[in-house]
Design an enzyme around this catalytic site. Sequence first.
Site, PDB file in Angstrom:
ATOM      1  N   SER C  63       4.997  -8.962 -71.127  1.00  0.00           N
ATOM      2  CA  SER C  63       6.061  -8.616 -72.085  1.00  0.00           C
ATOM      3  C   SER C  63       6.509  -7.165 -72.024  1.00  0.00           C
ATOM      4  CB  SER C  63       5.607  -8.936 -73.510  1.00  0.00           C
ATOM      5  OG  SER C  63       5.507 -10.322 -73.690  1.00  0.00           O
ATOM      6  N   LYS C  66      10.002  -6.821 -71.199  1.00  0.00           N
ATOM      7  CA  LYS C  66      11.081  -7.016 -72.180  1.00  0.00           C
ATOM      8  C   LYS C  66      11.809  -5.689 -72.447  1.00  0.00           C
ATOM      9  CE  LYS C  66       9.165 -11.023 -74.701  1.00  0.00           C
ATOM     10  NZ  LYS C  66       8.081 -11.516 -73.851  1.00  0.00           N
ATOM     11  N   TYR C 189      13.438 -15.021 -66.569  1.00  0.00           N
ATOM     12  CA  TYR C 189      12.609 -14.441 -67.631  1.00  0.00           C
ATOM     13  C   TYR C 189      11.133 -14.404 -67.208  1.00  0.00           C
ATOM     14  CZ  TYR C 189       9.958 -14.492 -72.036  1.00  0.00           C
ATOM     15  OH  TYR C 189       9.038 -14.245 -73.030  1.00  0.00           O
ATOM     16  N   TYR C 241       4.296  -6.961 -80.916  1.00  0.00           N
ATOM     17  CA  TYR C 241       4.183  -8.275 -81.539  1.00  0.00           C
ATOM     18  C   TYR C 241       4.016  -8.110 -83.044  1.00  0.00           C
ATOM     19  CZ  TYR C 241       3.123  -9.501 -76.674  1.00  0.00           C
ATOM     20  OH  TYR C 241       3.154  -9.638 -75.320  1.00  0.00           O
ATOM     21  N   VAL C 259       0.650  -9.399 -72.589  1.00  0.00           N
ATOM     22  CA  VAL C 259      -0.608 -10.145 -72.656  1.00  0.00           C
ATOM     23  C   VAL C 259      -1.441 -10.010 -71.388  1.00  0.00           C
ATOM     24  CG1 VAL C 259       0.121 -11.828 -74.380  1.00  0.00           C
ATOM     25  CG2 VAL C 259       0.480 -12.302 -71.940  1.00  0.00           C
TER      26      VAL C 259
END
Lengths: 305, 305, 305, 305
Positions: C63, C66, C189, C241, C259
């Site tokens: 992530s 992102k 993605y 998160y 993660v």
Amino acid sequence: MLTAHLLEDILDQVRPLIGTGHVASYIPALAKVPATKLGIAVLTNQGDMLTAGDANEAFSIQSISKALSLTLALGLYAPQEIWQRVGKEPSGQAFNSLIQLEMEQGIPRNPFINAGAIVVADLLHSRLSAPRQRLLEFVRQLAGDSHITYDKVVAASEMMHSDRNAAIAYLMRSFGNFNNEVLPVLNNYFHACALKMSCVDLARTFSYLANQGVSIETGHAVISPTQTKQLNALLATCGLYDGAGEFAYRVGMPGKSGVGGGIIAVVPGEMTVAVWSPELDSSGNSLAGTAALELLSNQLGRSIF
Amino acid sequence: MLTAHLLEDILDQVRPLIGTGHVASYIPALAKVPATKLGIAVLTNQGDMLTAGDANEAFSIQSISKALSLTLALGLYAPQEIWQRVGKEPSGQAFNSLIQLEMEQGIPRNPFINAGAIVVADLLHSRLSAPRQRLLEFVRQLAGDSHITYDKVVAASEMMHSDRNAAIAYLMRSFGNFNNEVLPVLNNYFHACALKMSCVDLARTFSYLANQGVSIETGHAVISPTQTKQLNALLATCGLYDGAGEFAYRVGMPGKSGVGGGIIAVVPGEMTVAVWSPELDSSGNSLAGTAALELLSNQLGRSIF
Amino acid sequence: MLTAHLLEDILDQVRPLIGTGHVASYIPALAKVPATKLGIAVLTNQGDMLTAGDANEAFSIQSISKALSLTLALGLYAPQEIWQRVGKEPSGQAFNSLIQLEMEQGIPRNPFINAGAIVVADLLHSRLSAPRQRLLEFVRQLAGDSHITYDKVVAASEMMHSDRNAAIAYLMRSFGNFNNEVLPVLNNYFHACALKMSCVDLARTFSYLANQGVSIETGHAVISPTQTKQLNALLATCGLYDGAGEFAYRVGMPGKSGVGGGIIAVVPGEMTVAVWSPELDSSGNSLAGTAALELLSNQLGRSIF
Amino acid sequence: MLTAHLLEDILDQVRPLIGTGHVASYIPALAKVPATKLGIAVLTNQGDMLTAGDANEAFSIQSISKALSLTLALGLYAPQEIWQRVGKEPSGQAFNSLIQLEMEQGIPRNPFINAGAIVVADLLHSRLSAPRQRLLEFVRQLAGDSHITYDKVVAASEMMHSDRNAAIAYLMRSFGNFNNEVLPVLNNYFHACALKMSCVDLARTFSYLANQGVSIETGHAVISPTQTKQLNALLATCGLYDGAGEFAYRVGMPGKSGVGGGIIAVVPGEMTVAVWSPELDSSGNSLAGTAALELLSNQLGRSIF
């Protein structure tokens, strides 16, 4: 007393409600159905068919098909194979919500909300080589009408608006509660929704619910008496989207509605009823259709309560 | 055929289930009830009372009282005065959740979850000068037993664990759906839950549900036939917490359960049943009690479906 | 004072935490990464790179990508084109929940939860002819390392476990907030998530966040000073998160976690930090990595607060 | 450069926004505050106070008091005594929702939503003999103004509209996360909200947040440097209701707002700012006040990012 005249009279009483609801408009094929359509058919367990209004005109049965798919699945699986994958409780939420589905680990509340019916479609897909054809044969036989078909325009149109149902299927698959490819199963699911049937067709088709599992039309056992009782129980608590309580309160019959404006309902041991009026109430159930069933129940003094 | 022997036989069949559930333990007075208690009483519409097991021993009826309070309210208010403040739909959530209540602007889903029953208690408080005494008289008369009382220890104990119900009441008051002081209304609500009644008392008390509103015990009309049908419909869809669907599926009777282990159920036109077994299933309904009702339904072939 | 020795010392202090978390295990490629890996790299705005432990070993950034995808989108779209489709608020829920997404009509809370990053991937897909290749070039340039690649095994493995993300994409498409085919966008993605980079790569790549948008590595402006400030603000409130508050409380730097056990963080005007330790805490953030950043912040007395 | 002229200029730029928001109207005392009020005060860490507009006029600080109560609690309890009862994460929901609170077992997400502040009030109640008087003394000392008072009309009016907050408190008590009687604690909570202070008062009072815990006004340490950093982190992620992300994006300072239209914000190491404009945006934060802070941040080039 149950007569065609009584049915005419009931339709006259509910006709003024037309204009106070809204016709389903998420796909064009449904949106263009005239709001003034109104029909009712009653098949008694003695085999008498009484009708009024547009009882012989076919319409899109939509979610009423969920009861048919479940009936078909009941003949293919042991009970626990079905009920470990879908619950038996009212949802208390909109028919297509993902919220409860996520909170309850991908197990839909019951087989009559979209998620539950998609699980049933997945079950049929796993066990039948041609589930779409099989369902059609099943319905044609029950209705005694070999001309019943899928409305291909409706099915294709549903498929083009399938994103939310695809989301539901993928979410269930992420929880291990969906076993096949998503799109073919959805395609079958939408075809079932796109069945075109009249009130007369529907009353004949569902007569097994009023007759301990034996079709009044064919004389054959569709499901067992116990399964019939159980299916009626599910319809009574979960068959009318998030309006099952109100329907039980007003009508007092197990039933199943569709956004095409149809509703089927039964008084076990006595009769099967199908009504059609396209305008819906805020829960997605036929507005004038519900009112007609309420009048029928009250005037005959017949309900399960 | 319905005989005392059949009832004995049913209790024998379900007795092995004792030990697989859990007795309600949130208050000491409930936790100490022996798990082995087991009773059943059936009152036919012909007036025959059949019993087995601990049918004459009084226990805490808990949420079964919600059906009595609503019945009382139905005699004091016009329907719309009640149904604008509480819905008629299954909740799909735990009986004491605040989530749905907040999302639906303080209007409880139905009168048989805590929030809904607290609204009914608020309604009784607004209209009656001594609601607690009035409910007791009402129950004594229906049961034909002037010795029925509130269990003061249970009521006091509930009051000491009332925080969540107080939260529910205050949340509804913040939405304008609660009109009196919170604590006195909760006190009455808890007293209703603390009614001590036996299966025999309960079968007599609720016989009006099986008899179009007329008590088999007293011969007097408690509510109208239409109200009776409506109340049975509400019980069928909402009377068993978040296990109404499963109960309909297995038992097929309108009913109401309590965490004291009691359940009342009716076959309209035929009979009123009360069972008691303190251990509960995961939905909070009597485990062996539900099984006994299922056996009774199957062996008599009697249900509403 | 910031020295390689200090970094070694910090790693020694946090190493005992290894064994108290859990390595991400939803795909085999992540599950088999040794839990004992531990690295840190700090790039000062003066251009000094300090490292300790496994700082040069590449891992799956997951992530963290992102933040890269969003940076790329910031250069392709006007702000309102992005922010009308994805919000700027913390979610208060698990990173992959559909509940809030449904309640908020398909508009994800922020670009760092899965739904938001999938919207960003959809944006890139609409504007770039080869988004996957473009992102790789972008990262290679920022890191000054032409050997950075996608881990094809990880990407393929993610794609095989993509059901929940597919559900998210379809749900957004049902709300009109997703414009391309689902699977190709998800494939891109997942490739972004499968970027393999070392702490040293990451510290170089994200140095623009600490330097008003200008890469310390290349000297080129990646985004404007205002965009940099805004992106740091988003990272500070939404980058960790459902543990952003705790991270701000303990570390006090804008950051983004993955993660795979990596975290990048910056002190604007001063330095860029990357840490790696595969075991995660209950929020999905690197357990020892967070502790290392906390120690670094405390021992240097450097944070944004 | 920071001058009173710059502040005047900023107020002129944001004044046209007045009329586009809405003044809080849930109690009359707030509803009647003129929407045209507009003030700003900046206290530099060097001790210079600059003001513009209605900077000396006292208003109801409302939720800004939540930061003061927490500061007071930080001096009375060990950290874990506080943080085991209230979290540190943004809520992602409305400030007064019970939904998340029920789902997370009565542990509020952070001390700046109502539930969290009520836990803090409960903590103060447990440890202080006269919490209301103590808070007033604390504020008077920090502001260097012995005339600061509670607005008794506002406090009484809040108490009359306290049902939802009572529901929150009772729900937490049902989970064991509230230890005193509900009404006295709520009374103290509402008094804190009813503190009347001006922008000048607020800038002086909160100067410790910009100065490592040492009040610029009094020169005394209010909390430790570490606690200050932590408190600023909490304000940055949770201080602006469900608009913390947007505030960080636009303003880039830790801050706390109140529905009276006030906001306090700090640039650590540099300055403390207080603004006031009664009209609120959809998140409940001062509309023109936020815009003024955004301009100040941009024109000085000062933010934490």
